[in-house]
Design an enzyme around this catalytic site. Sequence first.
Site, PDB file in Angstrom:
ATOM      1  N   GLU A   1      -5.263  -4.501  10.507  1.00 55.18           N
ATOM      2  CA  GLU A   1      -4.051  -3.569  10.658  1.00 55.18           C
ATOM      3  C   GLU A   1      -4.421  -2.906  12.058  1.00 55.18           C
ATOM      4  O   GLU A   1      -5.397  -1.913  11.824  1.00 55.18           O
ATOM      5  CB  GLU A   1      -4.240  -2.572   9.494  1.00 55.18           C
TER       6      GLU A   1
ATOM      7  N   SER B   1       3.689  -2.325  10.411  1.00 46.65           N
ATOM      8  CA  SER B   1       5.212  -2.408  10.301  1.00 46.65           C
ATOM      9  C   SER B   1       5.829  -3.776  10.166  1.00 46.65           C
ATOM     10  O   SER B   1       6.779  -4.374  10.518  1.00 46.65           O
ATOM     11  CB  SER B   1       5.585  -2.027  11.886  1.00 46.65           C
TER      12      SER B   1
ATOM     13  N   HIS C   1      -9.225   1.571   4.600  1.00 45.51           N
ATOM     14  CA  HIS C   1      -8.180   1.614   5.515  1.00 45.51           C
ATOM     15  C   HIS C   1      -8.157   2.610   6.648  1.00 45.51           C
ATOM     16  O   HIS C   1      -9.046   3.670   6.634  1.00 45.51           O
ATOM     17  CB  HIS C   1      -6.862   2.282   4.764  1.00 45.51           C
TER      18      HIS C   1
ATOM     19  N   ASN D   1       0.931  -1.302  -0.124  1.00 44.84           N
ATOM     20  CA  ASN D   1      -0.023  -0.052   0.009  1.00 44.84           C
ATOM     21  C   ASN D   1       0.856   1.298  -0.025  1.00 44.84           C
ATOM     22  O   ASN D   1       1.446   1.472   0.942  1.00 44.84           O
ATOM     23  CB  ASN D   1      -0.924   0.035   1.295  1.00 44.84           C
ATOM     24  N   TRP D   2       1.111   1.884  -1.140  1.00 43.37           N
ATOM     25  CA  TRP D   2       2.080   3.081  -1.335  1.00 43.37           C
ATOM     26  C   TRP D   2       1.390   4.229  -0.524  1.00 43.37           C
ATOM     27  O   TRP D   2       2.282   5.250  -0.690  1.00 43.37           O
ATOM     28  CB  TRP D   2       2.245   3.253  -2.646  1.00 43.37           C
ATOM     29  N   LYS D   3       0.150   4.325  -0.256  1.00 43.96           N
ATOM     30  CA  LYS D   3      -0.360   5.409   0.371  1.00 43.96           C
ATOM     31  C   LYS D   3       0.009   6.649  -0.577  1.00 43.96           C
ATOM     32  O   LYS D   3      -0.118   6.323  -1.678  1.00 43.96           O
ATOM     33  CB  LYS D   3       0.214   5.644   1.696  1.00 43.96           C
TER      34      LYS D   3
ATOM     35  N   GLU E   1      -6.408   4.950   7.644  1.00 46.94           N
ATOM     36  CA  GLU E   1      -6.070   6.340   7.516  1.00 46.94           C
ATOM     37  C   GLU E   1      -7.543   7.198   6.818  1.00 46.94           C
ATOM     38  O   GLU E   1      -7.605   8.230   6.886  1.00 46.94           O
ATOM     39  CB  GLU E   1      -4.796   6.455   6.497  1.00 46.94           C
TER      40      GLU E   1
ATOM     41  N   GLY F   1       3.020   1.995  10.830  1.00 45.89           N
ATOM     42  CA  GLY F   1       3.971   3.208  10.541  1.00 45.89           C
ATOM     43  C   GLY F   1       4.746   3.770  11.976  1.00 45.89           C
ATOM     44  O   GLY F   1       5.437   4.692  11.878  1.00 45.89           O
TER      45      GLY F   1
ATOM     46  N   GLY G   1       2.928  -0.978   4.263  1.00 45.66           N
ATOM     47  CA  GLY G   1       3.133   0.630   3.889  1.00 45.66           C
ATOM     48  C   GLY G   1       4.449   0.705   3.867  1.00 45.66           C
ATOM     49  O   GLY G   1       5.179   0.592   2.498  1.00 45.66           O
ATOM     50  N   GLY G   2       5.218   1.230   4.558  1.00 41.72           N
ATOM     51  CA  GLY G   2       6.708   1.903   4.505  1.00 41.72           C
ATOM     52  C   GLY G   2       7.462   0.972   3.775  1.00 41.72           C
ATOM     53  O   GLY G   2       8.285   1.231   2.853  1.00 41.72           O
TER      54      GLY G   2
HETATM   55  P1  13P Z   1       3.273   0.307   7.624  1.00 43.64           P
HETATM   56  O1  13P Z   1       3.787  -0.866   6.856  1.00 43.64           O
HETATM   57  O2  13P Z   1       4.161   1.466   7.086  1.00 43.64           O
HETATM   58  O3  13P Z   1       3.178   0.249   9.096  1.00 43.64           O
HETATM   59  O4  13P Z   1       1.979   0.682   7.118  1.00 43.64           O
HETATM   60  C1  13P Z   1       0.855  -0.457   7.439  1.00 43.64           C
HETATM   61  C2  13P Z   1      -0.318  -0.293   6.487  1.00 43.64           C
HETATM   62  O5  13P Z   1      -1.271   0.844   6.818  1.00 43.64           O
HETATM   63  C3  13P Z   1      -0.597  -0.984   5.208  1.00 43.64           C
HETATM   64  O6  13P Z   1      -1.984  -0.499   4.728  1.00 43.64           O
END
Ligand code: 13P
Length: 248
Positions: free
Chosen positions: A164, A210, A94, A9-11, A96, A170, A231-232
């Site tokens: 999640e 993470s 998600h 998930n590149w956000k 966010e 993050g 994510g990251g």
């Molecule tokens: P991180 O891997 O950066 O913690 O993010 C997870 C995430 O929100 C994937 O959708």
Amino acid sequence: MRKPIIAGNWKMNKTAKQAVELIEELKPLIAKSKPEVVVCVPYTDLWAVKDAIAGSKIKLGAENVAWADNGAFTGEISAEMLKEIGVEYVIIGHSERRQYFGETDQSVNMRLVQALKNDLKPIVCVGETLQEREKNKTKKVLKKQILEGFKGIEDFTNIVIAYEPVWAIGTGKTATAEDANKTIGYIRSLVRKTWGAEVAKSLRIQYGGSMKPTNAKELMAMRNIDGGLIGGAALKATDFAGIVNYKG
Ligand code: 13P
């Protein structure tokens, strides 16, 4: 057997140019991988990434989808628009989106119905906040998110759930593999109770928060964990490949 699925998930990261660079670096690194590999990228990257992944095993995903077919919904992107590009997966709900953009279990449900109607494969996110966890409300929160988010849904064939925990996103804090397995086990038991044993047995449930090359193997070894939403670590080819190739 549930096929493992690792999705990035590149956000809100990577311009189209940067996206292509990342994909080009990633392709050879994951060419022999066993799990299903998906990259969910910003809308503006979709066309470029679609071309860049051609001929590889990487599948294309978006980070959201509108609940309406078309019309006066400024800023939204429809399922039809995504389908025309060749998008296969869409992330829905998600944390966010829930936290910053007013997404609710009801809007998640509407987007989910729309995705399924258009043969898009939804990755539906659920998870508790730190405050909810500390108040021992994890199960209650998940139950509400799932029963309301999946209301009226009968066919789970194309659905993936991503668990999640919001406090692990993050932050560098990962749920322990045992803990994540236990909570995902709870989600599976809830699905079993509500939609039956067959659905629960075949439904893929990812862990997200993470996840990185150093903890992927341990998480993926757990009975209930069928993949990761990353994510990251999805923003760096070697890190993402390290997770995809968790078996070594
Ligand atoms: P991180 O891997 O950066 O913690 O993010 C997870 C995430 O929100 C994937 O959708």
